[in-house]
Design a protein around this motif. Structure first.
Motif, PDB file in Angstrom:
ATOM      1  N   ALA A 131      20.915  74.670  53.984  1.00  0.00           N
ATOM      2  CA  ALA A 131      21.593  75.110  55.263  1.00  0.00           C
ATOM      3  C   ALA A 131      22.963  75.825  55.020  1.00  0.00           C
ATOM      4  O   ALA A 131      23.661  75.090  54.566  1.00  0.00           O
ATOM      5  CB  ALA A 131      21.460  74.166  56.159  1.00  0.00           C
ATOM      6  N   PRO A 132      23.118  76.911  55.676  1.00  0.00           N
ATOM      7  CA  PRO A 132      24.501  77.496  55.660  1.00  0.00           C
ATOM      8  C   PRO A 132      25.578  76.626  56.489  1.00  0.00           C
ATOM      9  O   PRO A 132      25.257  75.906  57.347  1.00  0.00           O
ATOM     10  CB  PRO A 132      24.390  78.773  56.699  1.00  0.00           C
ATOM     11  CG  PRO A 132      23.071  78.735  56.687  1.00  0.00           C
ATOM     12  CD  PRO A 132      22.322  77.487  56.495  1.00  0.00           C
ATOM     13  N   VAL A 133      26.720  76.144  55.750  1.00  0.00           N
ATOM     14  CA  VAL A 133      27.553  75.060  56.170  1.00  0.00           C
ATOM     15  C   VAL A 133      28.360  75.703  57.421  1.00  0.00           C
ATOM     16  O   VAL A 133      28.622  74.886  58.364  1.00  0.00           O
ATOM     17  CB  VAL A 133      28.530  74.751  54.897  1.00  0.00           C
ATOM     18  CG1 VAL A 133      29.689  73.683  55.361  1.00  0.00           C
ATOM     19  CG2 VAL A 133      27.744  74.146  53.767  1.00  0.00           C
ATOM     20  N   PHE A 134      28.805  76.720  57.309  1.00  0.00           N
ATOM     21  CA  PHE A 134      29.616  77.452  58.158  1.00  0.00           C
ATOM     22  C   PHE A 134      29.214  77.342  59.656  1.00  0.00           C
ATOM     23  O   PHE A 134      29.676  76.784  60.673  1.00  0.00           O
ATOM     24  CB  PHE A 134      30.359  78.787  58.090  1.00  0.00           C
ATOM     25  CG  PHE A 134      31.172  79.254  58.963  1.00  0.00           C
ATOM     26  CD1 PHE A 134      32.473  78.729  59.124  1.00  0.00           C
ATOM     27  CD2 PHE A 134      30.898  80.397  59.877  1.00  0.00           C
ATOM     28  CE1 PHE A 134      33.310  79.393  59.982  1.00  0.00           C
ATOM     29  CE2 PHE A 134      31.472  80.954  60.880  1.00  0.00           C
ATOM     30  CZ  PHE A 134      32.800  80.484  61.057  1.00  0.00           C
ATOM     31  N   PRO A 135      27.912  77.741  59.873  1.00  0.00           N
ATOM     32  CA  PRO A 135      27.181  77.605  61.292  1.00  0.00           C
ATOM     33  C   PRO A 135      27.050  76.143  61.638  1.00  0.00           C
ATOM     34  O   PRO A 135      27.246  76.123  62.717  1.00  0.00           O
ATOM     35  CB  PRO A 135      25.945  78.343  61.093  1.00  0.00           C
ATOM     36  CG  PRO A 135      26.074  79.200  59.873  1.00  0.00           C
ATOM     37  CD  PRO A 135      27.097  78.618  58.987  1.00  0.00           C
ATOM     38  N   VAL A 136      26.752  75.344  60.817  1.00  0.00           N
ATOM     39  CA  VAL A 136      26.558  74.005  61.203  1.00  0.00           C
ATOM     40  C   VAL A 136      28.068  73.312  61.764  1.00  0.00           C
ATOM     41  O   VAL A 136      28.029  72.619  62.668  1.00  0.00           O
ATOM     42  CB  VAL A 136      25.914  73.232  59.912  1.00  0.00           C
ATOM     43  CG1 VAL A 136      25.923  71.514  60.459  1.00  0.00           C
ATOM     44  CG2 VAL A 136      24.461  73.549  59.890  1.00  0.00           C
ATOM     45  N   ILE A 137      29.068  73.644  60.867  1.00  0.00           N
ATOM     46  CA  ILE A 137      30.341  73.273  61.324  1.00  0.00           C
ATOM     47  C   ILE A 137      30.761  73.820  62.669  1.00  0.00           C
ATOM     48  O   ILE A 137      31.396  72.966  63.320  1.00  0.00           O
ATOM     49  CB  ILE A 137      31.555  73.492  60.329  1.00  0.00           C
ATOM     50  CG1 ILE A 137      31.147  72.540  59.120  1.00  0.00           C
ATOM     51  CG2 ILE A 137      32.788  73.386  60.891  1.00  0.00           C
ATOM     52  CD1 ILE A 137      32.059  73.075  57.926  1.00  0.00           C
TER      53      ILE A 137
END
Length: 130
Positions: free
Chosen positions: A60-66
């Motif tokens: 999963a993409p880290v930036f959108p989750v952050i």
């Protein structure tokens, strides 16, 4: 009547306990929203099924989750800070009732309202009728 050290100790204890629970609640809301967001992103990237999302969470993409976690934490702070103020206000009202010795705090409020009915001006103010 009034024992200031006892009331301040009880108020301090309540404030510490409620602050701990609200602190935990903010982080729980932010982290659970982040986990749901990561599963959702992984599922939509891999065919749209939850099983595919569960298998590929590490991709999963880290930036959108952050970003999701930061926004969820901000929203949780907004709501839970209001809730903290509600807890403090209710406790202060209880302490004031105990201080003035009305004896109505643990009992039924119907008797208090029956003894002190609202005036017509109070009813108009509550209904915003002028």
């Amino acid at each position: 009547g009034y024992d200031a050290p006892a009331a301040s100790t009880a108020g301090g204890t309540l404030n510490v306990v409620s602050s701990i629970f609200i602190f935990i609640g903010k982080y729980f809301i932010a982290l659970s929203t982040g986990i749901i967001g990561a599963l959702w992103i992984a599922a939509t990237d891999n065919g749209g099924t939850l099983d595919a999302g569960m298998q590929n969470v590490s991709n999963a993409p880290v930036f959108p989750v952050i970003v999701i976690i930061i926004l969820a934490f901000g929203i949780a702070c907004s709501f839970l800070d209001v809730w903290d103020m509600v807890i403090d206000t209710i406790f202060q009202c209880y302490c004031m009732d105990e201080e003035y010795g009305t004896g109505k705090s643990p009992g039924d409020m119907k008797a208090a309202v029956a003894e002190n009915p609202p005036s017509d001006n109070d009813v108009k103010a509550m209904n915003c009728v002028h």
